[in-house]
Scaffold this motif. Sequence first.
Motif, short mmCIF file in Angstrom:
data_model
loop_
_atom_site.label_atom_id
_atom_site.label_comp_id
_atom_site.label_asym_id
_atom_site.label_seq_id
_atom_site.Cartn_x
_atom_site.Cartn_y
_atom_site.Cartn_z
N ASP A 30 0.80 -1.24 0.00
CA ASP A 30 0.00 0.00 0.00
C ASP A 30 0.82 1.28 0.00
N TYR A 31 2.10 1.18 0.35
CA TYR A 31 2.91 2.39 0.55
C TYR A 31 4.25 2.27 -0.16
N ASP A 32 4.87 3.42 -0.39
CA ASP A 32 6.29 3.44 -0.77
C ASP A 32 7.09 3.23 0.50
N VAL A 33 7.86 2.15 0.56
CA VAL A 33 8.54 1.79 1.80
C VAL A 33 10.05 1.87 1.61
N THR A 34 10.73 2.46 2.59
CA THR A 34 12.19 2.45 2.63
C THR A 34 12.63 1.82 3.93
N VAL A 35 13.54 0.87 3.83
CA VAL A 35 14.03 0.14 4.99
C VAL A 35 15.51 0.45 5.16
N VAL A 36 15.92 0.82 6.37
CA VAL A 36 17.32 1.19 6.61
C VAL A 36 17.89 0.31 7.72
N ASP A 37 19.06 -0.27 7.49
CA ASP A 37 19.73 -1.01 8.56
C ASP A 37 20.48 -0.01 9.43
N ALA A 38 19.78 0.50 10.44
CA ALA A 38 20.38 1.49 11.35
C ALA A 38 21.09 0.81 12.52
N ASP A 39 21.18 -0.52 12.48
CA ASP A 39 21.94 -1.26 13.51
C ASP A 39 23.38 -1.35 13.03
N THR A 40 24.08 -0.20 13.05
CA THR A 40 25.35 -0.10 12.32
C THR A 40 26.48 -0.92 12.96
N GLY A 79 10.15 -4.77 -4.01
CA GLY A 79 9.18 -3.69 -4.01
C GLY A 79 9.44 -2.62 -2.98
N MET A 80 10.62 -2.65 -2.36
CA MET A 80 10.97 -1.62 -1.35
C MET A 80 12.31 -1.00 -1.75
N ARG A 81 12.61 0.15 -1.13
CA ARG A 81 13.99 0.66 -1.19
C ARG A 81 14.70 0.18 0.06
N VAL A 82 15.87 -0.42 -0.12
CA VAL A 82 16.58 -1.02 1.00
C VAL A 82 17.96 -0.38 1.11
N VAL A 83 18.30 0.08 2.32
CA VAL A 83 19.62 0.66 2.57
C VAL A 83 20.33 -0.26 3.57
N PRO A 84 21.20 -1.14 3.07
CA PRO A 84 21.89 -2.06 3.97
C PRO A 84 23.07 -1.37 4.64
N CYS A 85 23.61 -2.01 5.65
CA CYS A 85 24.82 -1.50 6.30
C CYS A 85 25.87 -2.60 6.25
N LEU A 114 9.14 4.81 6.53
CA LEU A 114 10.57 4.60 6.73
C LEU A 114 10.70 3.66 7.92
N LEU A 115 11.32 2.51 7.71
CA LEU A 115 11.50 1.55 8.80
C LEU A 115 12.98 1.52 9.17
N LEU A 116 13.29 1.82 10.41
CA LEU A 116 14.68 1.84 10.87
C LEU A 116 14.93 0.59 11.71
N ASP A 117 15.67 -0.35 11.13
CA ASP A 117 16.06 -1.56 11.86
C ASP A 117 17.10 -1.09 12.89
N SER A 118 16.73 -1.14 14.16
CA SER A 118 17.48 -0.41 15.18
C SER A 118 18.40 -1.31 15.99
N PRO A 119 19.45 -0.73 16.57
CA PRO A 119 20.32 -1.51 17.45
C PRO A 119 19.58 -1.88 18.74
N ALA A 120 20.14 -2.81 19.48
CA ALA A 120 19.63 -3.09 20.82
C ALA A 120 19.72 -1.78 21.61
N THR A 121 18.56 -1.23 21.92
CA THR A 121 18.49 0.15 22.42
C THR A 121 19.25 0.35 23.72
N LEU A 122 19.30 -0.71 24.54
CA LEU A 122 19.92 -0.54 25.85
C LEU A 122 21.43 -0.72 25.80
N ALA A 123 21.99 -0.95 24.59
CA ALA A 123 23.40 -1.30 24.49
C ALA A 123 24.34 -0.11 24.66
N SER A 124 23.99 1.04 24.10
CA SER A 124 24.91 2.17 24.18
C SER A 124 24.14 3.46 23.92
N ARG A 125 24.79 4.57 24.14
CA ARG A 125 24.13 5.86 23.97
C ARG A 125 23.73 6.09 22.51
#
Length: 257
Positions: A30-40, A79-85, A114-125
């Motif tokens: 249904d949407y234009d989707v962009t996925v980002v691997d923000a778990d750098t 069918g998505m835009r994907v930004v890997p890390c 925009l979907l941000l695949d995130s790091p383990a939030t409690l791991a670092s600042r």
Amino acid sequence: MVEAFAVASGKGGTGKTTSTLALGLALAEDYDVTVVDADTGMANLLFHAGLADVDVTLHDLLLADTDAAVADAVYDRHGMRVVPCGTSLSDFRAANPDRLRDVVAELAADTDVLLLDSPATLASRDAVLPVVLADRTVLVVEPTIPAISDALKVQEYAASYGTDVAGVLFNRVTDGDAVDRVAAKADQYFEGPTLAAVPEDDAARAARRAGEPLLAHAPDSDAAAAYREAADALDVHASDADAVADRFRSAVVPDQP
Ligand code: ADP
Ligand code: MG
């Protein structure tokens, strides 16, 4: 219009990357989707999305002296835009996490979700940055008391940065009764709804081995059905893309929430 979601959990290995790509594929209907691997630091989206061999990744965009353009790290897949890390430790060390704000701002200008695949939030600042940037957070939680307790801390962080909880996605559920009990408790403590209970499913592991998102590899699996249900429950909100981009560019991560 755009809405940015952080797909987050307290610790690693809960299924954030599996979930990010699954929600992305479902929402891409249904949407234009962009996925980002923000778990750098622990990037693995490239393996899940068949992008292990690409040249330019998010890491290249986060280097101070980069001449890579954001578009160079964007790949059209499923069918998505994907930004890997990338996964190199030296690139991770050289990368400036603050630059993620500008990259995300640029991507936000040209997508609905925009979907941000995130790091383990409690791991670092720095790990909290995607949660700070996002409009809402999807909490990926295994149905155990320690995992819920971690997720509640993520919710507390998110709230302190003005990020709402979009909902709780229980993952790797093995016992339907147990998750009903846990979900009933979860509804008392979490500010968002339970989006779905994704079963422990061999299809998820097989998809990862095949380098394909679960919804592409095994669209008829029980886990895929649960992710489609979760995506339907997300109820994407439309915000003005320019306002969102400005917010990303000016986001500051305080020392303490
Ligand atoms: P994270 O990104 O949070 O570290 P991943 O999405 O990479 O987690 O998942 C970790 C591992 O668990 C992967 O091998 C993945 O295939 C597996 N996995 C994730 N969700 C499920 C599930 N519902 N059933 C079975 N295996 C799963
Ligand atoms: Mg991951």
